[in-house]
Motif scaffolding. Sequence first.
Motif, PDB file in Angstrom:
ATOM      1  N   LEU A  13       0.818  -1.203   0.000  1.00  0.00           N
ATOM      2  CA  LEU A  13       0.000   0.000   0.000  1.00  0.00           C
ATOM      3  C   LEU A  13       0.856   1.258   0.000  1.00  0.00           C
ATOM      4  CD1 LEU A  13      -2.631  -1.133   2.664  1.00  0.00           C
ATOM      5  CD2 LEU A  13      -2.846  -1.219   0.172  1.00  0.00           C
ATOM      6  N   GLY A  14       0.298   2.305  -0.541  1.00  0.00           N
ATOM      7  CA  GLY A  14       0.946   3.618  -0.548  1.00  0.00           C
ATOM      8  C   GLY A  14      -0.108   4.711  -0.601  1.00  0.00           C
ATOM      9  N   SER A  65      -2.922  17.410   2.082  1.00  0.00           N
ATOM     10  CA  SER A  65      -3.840  16.358   2.530  1.00  0.00           C
ATOM     11  C   SER A  65      -3.409  15.029   1.923  1.00  0.00           C
ATOM     12  CB  SER A  65      -5.277  16.668   2.101  1.00  0.00           C
ATOM     13  OG  SER A  65      -5.776  17.780   2.815  1.00  0.00           O
ATOM     14  N   GLU A  66      -3.337  13.969   2.775  1.00  0.00           N
ATOM     15  CA  GLU A  66      -2.877  12.648   2.333  1.00  0.00           C
ATOM     16  C   GLU A  66      -4.073  11.730   2.106  1.00  0.00           C
ATOM     17  OE1 GLU A  66       0.673   9.495   3.469  1.00  0.00           O
ATOM     18  OE2 GLU A  66      -0.235  10.713   5.044  1.00  0.00           O
ATOM     19  N   SER A  67      -3.979  10.923   1.069  1.00  0.00           N
ATOM     20  CA  SER A  67      -5.049   9.991   0.729  1.00  0.00           C
ATOM     21  C   SER A  67      -5.028   8.789   1.666  1.00  0.00           C
ATOM     22  CB  SER A  67      -4.870   9.493  -0.703  1.00  0.00           C
ATOM     23  OG  SER A  67      -3.744   8.613  -0.779  1.00  0.00           O
ATOM     24  N   PRO A  68      -6.104   7.990   1.684  1.00  0.00           N
ATOM     25  CA  PRO A  68      -6.040   6.688   2.379  1.00  0.00           C
ATOM     26  C   PRO A  68      -5.019   5.781   1.690  1.00  0.00           C
ATOM     27  CG  PRO A  68      -8.303   7.297   1.842  1.00  0.00           C
ATOM     28  CD  PRO A  68      -7.426   8.244   1.100  1.00  0.00           C
ATOM     29  N   ALA A  69      -4.676   4.663   2.353  1.00  0.00           N
ATOM     30  CA  ALA A  69      -3.745   3.692   1.769  1.00  0.00           C
ATOM     31  C   ALA A  69      -4.395   3.030   0.557  1.00  0.00           C
ATOM     32  CB  ALA A  69      -3.359   2.637   2.796  1.00  0.00           C
ATOM     33  N   LEU A  70      -3.662   3.025  -0.542  1.00  0.00           N
ATOM     34  CA  LEU A  70      -4.163   2.483  -1.801  1.00  0.00           C
ATOM     35  C   LEU A  70      -3.166   1.456  -2.338  1.00  0.00           C
ATOM     36  CD1 LEU A  70      -5.357   5.817  -3.460  1.00  0.00           C
ATOM     37  CD2 LEU A  70      -6.726   4.173  -2.169  1.00  0.00           C
ATOM     38  N   PRO A  71      -3.637   0.532  -3.231  1.00  0.00           N
ATOM     39  CA  PRO A  71      -2.730  -0.511  -3.737  1.00  0.00           C
ATOM     40  C   PRO A  71      -1.559   0.069  -4.524  1.00  0.00           C
ATOM     41  CG  PRO A  71      -5.025  -1.058  -4.190  1.00  0.00           C
ATOM     42  CD  PRO A  71      -5.015   0.359  -3.730  1.00  0.00           C
ATOM     43  N   THR A  81      -3.095   3.174 -10.760  1.00  0.00           N
ATOM     44  CA  THR A  81      -3.044   4.480 -11.435  1.00  0.00           C
ATOM     45  C   THR A  81      -4.292   5.258 -11.038  1.00  0.00           C
ATOM     46  OG1 THR A  81      -1.801   3.553 -13.286  1.00  0.00           O
ATOM     47  CG2 THR A  81      -2.960   5.642 -13.660  1.00  0.00           C
ATOM     48  N   VAL A  82      -4.082   6.368 -10.314  1.00  0.00           N
ATOM     49  CA  VAL A  82      -5.175   7.111  -9.693  1.00  0.00           C
ATOM     50  C   VAL A  82      -5.479   8.358 -10.518  1.00  0.00           C
ATOM     51  CG1 VAL A  82      -5.974   8.255  -7.590  1.00  0.00           C
ATOM     52  CG2 VAL A  82      -4.461   6.248  -7.445  1.00  0.00           C
ATOM     53  N   GLU A  83      -6.716   8.460 -10.956  1.00  0.00           N
ATOM     54  CA  GLU A  83      -7.168   9.640 -11.686  1.00  0.00           C
ATOM     55  C   GLU A  83      -7.805  10.616 -10.695  1.00  0.00           C
ATOM     56  OE1 GLU A  83      -6.759  10.269 -14.843  1.00  0.00           O
ATOM     57  OE2 GLU A  83      -5.878   8.339 -15.405  1.00  0.00           O
ATOM     58  N   LEU A  84      -7.447  11.945 -10.835  1.00  0.00           N
ATOM     59  CA  LEU A  84      -7.903  12.968  -9.888  1.00  0.00           C
ATOM     60  C   LEU A  84      -8.878  13.922 -10.575  1.00  0.00           C
ATOM     61  CD1 LEU A  84      -4.444  13.835  -8.279  1.00  0.00           C
ATOM     62  CD2 LEU A  84      -6.171  12.248  -7.427  1.00  0.00           C
ATOM     63  N   VAL A 136      -1.775   9.921 -10.783  1.00  0.00           N
ATOM     64  CA  VAL A 136      -0.545   9.507 -10.116  1.00  0.00           C
ATOM     65  C   VAL A 136      -0.548   7.989 -10.010  1.00  0.00           C
ATOM     66  CG1 VAL A 136      -0.256  11.640  -8.809  1.00  0.00           C
ATOM     67  CG2 VAL A 136      -1.590   9.765  -7.841  1.00  0.00           C
ATOM     68  N   THR A 137       0.628   7.379  -9.882  1.00  0.00           N
ATOM     69  CA  THR A 137       0.768   5.937  -9.673  1.00  0.00           C
ATOM     70  C   THR A 137       1.282   5.710  -8.264  1.00  0.00           C
ATOM     71  OG1 THR A 137       1.216   5.536 -12.014  1.00  0.00           O
ATOM     72  CG2 THR A 137       1.879   3.824 -10.450  1.00  0.00           C
ATOM     73  N   ILE A 138       0.570   4.871  -7.520  1.00  0.00           N
ATOM     74  CA  ILE A 138       0.945   4.605  -6.132  1.00  0.00           C
ATOM     75  C   ILE A 138       2.211   3.752  -6.132  1.00  0.00           C
ATOM     76  CG2 ILE A 138       0.189   3.655  -3.930  1.00  0.00           C
ATOM     77  CD1 ILE A 138      -1.378   6.100  -4.918  1.00  0.00           C
ATOM     78  N   ALA A 139       3.167   4.162  -5.341  1.00  0.00           N
ATOM     79  CA  ALA A 139       4.467   3.500  -5.306  1.00  0.00           C
ATOM     80  C   ALA A 139       4.801   3.076  -3.880  1.00  0.00           C
ATOM     81  CB  ALA A 139       5.548   4.434  -5.856  1.00  0.00           C
ATOM     82  N   ARG A 140       5.802   2.164  -3.786  1.00  0.00           N
ATOM     83  CA  ARG A 140       6.234   1.683  -2.480  1.00  0.00           C
ATOM     84  C   ARG A 140       7.098   2.712  -1.760  1.00  0.00           C
ATOM     85  NH1 ARG A 140       6.206  -3.956  -1.517  1.00  0.00           N
ATOM     86  NH2 ARG A 140       5.493  -5.236  -3.266  1.00  0.00           N
ATOM     87  N   ALA A 141       8.078   3.276  -2.454  1.00  0.00           N
ATOM     88  CA  ALA A 141       9.127   4.031  -1.778  1.00  0.00           C
ATOM     89  C   ALA A 141       8.910   5.543  -1.769  1.00  0.00           C
ATOM     90  CB  ALA A 141      10.474   3.713  -2.435  1.00  0.00           C
TER      91      ALA A 141
END
Length: 609
Positions: A429-430, A480-486, A490-493, A516-521
């Motif tokens: 999650l990220g 503001s931070e989003s909830p944990a996502l996989p 690829t997240v469209e805003l 944006v693309t959710i990443a590990r690091a």
Amino acid sequence: MHRRGEHRRRLHLTRAIIAAAVGLAGVAAAGPASAAPPYETEGSLDSIAFTETTVASGSEARLDATWSLPDNPATPAGFVLPLPSGLQGLTDAFPLLAPDGAEMGHCEVSATELVCDIDSGYIAAHPLNISGTFNFWVQVQTTVAQDSRVDYVFGDVSAAVTVQASDTPCTVDCDFPGRESEKTGVLDRATGEISWSVKIAAPVEGMAGGEEIVVSDAPGSNHALLPDRTTVWQAPGLIVYPNNVEGPGEWTENPDAEVSPDGGDVSFTAQEGHFYDVTFVTRVSDGGVQGTYTNDATITVDGVATTVAASVLRQGGGGTGIGDDVARFSITKAVTGPAADVDVPEFTGRYSVRTPDGDVLDGDFSVSADETWTSADFPEDSVVHLSETAPAALPGIDWTTAEFSVNDFVLRGGESTPVTLTNGSALALGTFVVSKRVVGDGAVLLPDDRDFTVNYTYPAGPGYPAGSGSIEVPADGTPSESPALPVGATVELSEETPQAVDGTVWGDAEFSASSVTIARAETPTVLLTNSLTATDPGTDPGTDPGTDPVTDPGTDPVTDPGTDPVTEGALAVTGGGSGLPTLLTAGLLLSAGIALLAVRALRRRAALA
């Protein structure tokens, strides 16, 4: 005539009696053994041979054979051996014995075939290298004019033997020479009864007449007399049989003979020129286990006793069987969590098997999800230790646990120990972060506690379904931070239309990145910029735009416009004479505007800080 003729006659008669007995036995036994059960695995006959090189036509012969089953046979398993033309089976049943004496199979012989069932429990415990031997008896019914080599075919193998001609006409020494006292026996395999024939010695001319004859029978172990079956036979003279052999004939029962209640003793008086036989019948009481049965008889003629003896071999079959005591284990792969829905490469690991002798046998295993890997065979009572190699990494999934359902276990003979290897998994999650910036001349009018709603969506991916949500972003620029996502999503805003602000108009929203693309690091950061424009940028946004900011626009900013701005009654000033009041008014307006702009600038800096 020579005694050889009598010997041939007796052999001929004995064969005839045996043939009749075997035929009846075959009829009696053909029912239960005629149909073999359907076998999932058919055994094979690997070899077969006669124990003798020469057999007489019409006589009995023993066959020895070897058999085998393939490894890991499905059950029921066994084999059927049809008998070729010219051979008739002697009805029999016998066990196949394992080395420890336990019965691992059972065979039945009928007139036409041999059927052997292999015990399913034995197969389960000894699944490899199952093989054995068996032997059984047949009557050779092939007739030949002269001694001939005959090859009997049993499927893929054959057995050859020389068959001697029988019942050919006697040409030499065919006359009856007289006979000695003798005892013979014939076993009826179907009933377990043995017919014992006692021949009483007589010269060529037969008995002299008047002799007092007593015959007493003494059976050996494991067979007993049948009292009502004892019979005295008599022949009034000699005849020539079809094979040109001379001997006593036209046999009838002697009605004057006395038989004891137990059937063991007979007595009678001989007639001149007659020949006598006495028949005793016993029944086997041990099912044929003893194999050879003996019987003695004492013949007393006018007080002179002679003992004759005979034995009968139960020509029964027998067999053996053996299989290896081995064991194995299997590993079934189970995957839980999101990885269960992903195409995962094979899982690998190592096994270490320590045998009872102390040898260590190491190896590798490889198995896919929801499939089963089966080991080779190992000695029973071996101890197995299992370990797994770390599974291949997946882009958006983390492996959690790896657990064997059993480990360091003992292999039981004839069994396959099932093992389940379960790997758990969880989504990696990220998050992403959004900050707000408001620009434009209407920004100073935006309340500081105003929040903006940013919506997000993402499609389904490996191990996770599609999702959506929203976050609230404050106007003051706080991230503001989003909830944990996989990870990998690829997240469209998009932004919901902001709440209206009096005296202003919202312009288009602009994301620094619309997806944006959710990443590990790392955490993707997005800046959302909105423009807010005042509806009348030439007026003071803080007053009524329809009025002068200082005085009523219908009057002079200093005096009534109907009077001279200096002294009442003074001469009118032409041209620029009235410019001073105008300049003063303009200066005041300019100062007020500058002050308002300064306030707006301060507010804007505070919003961006």
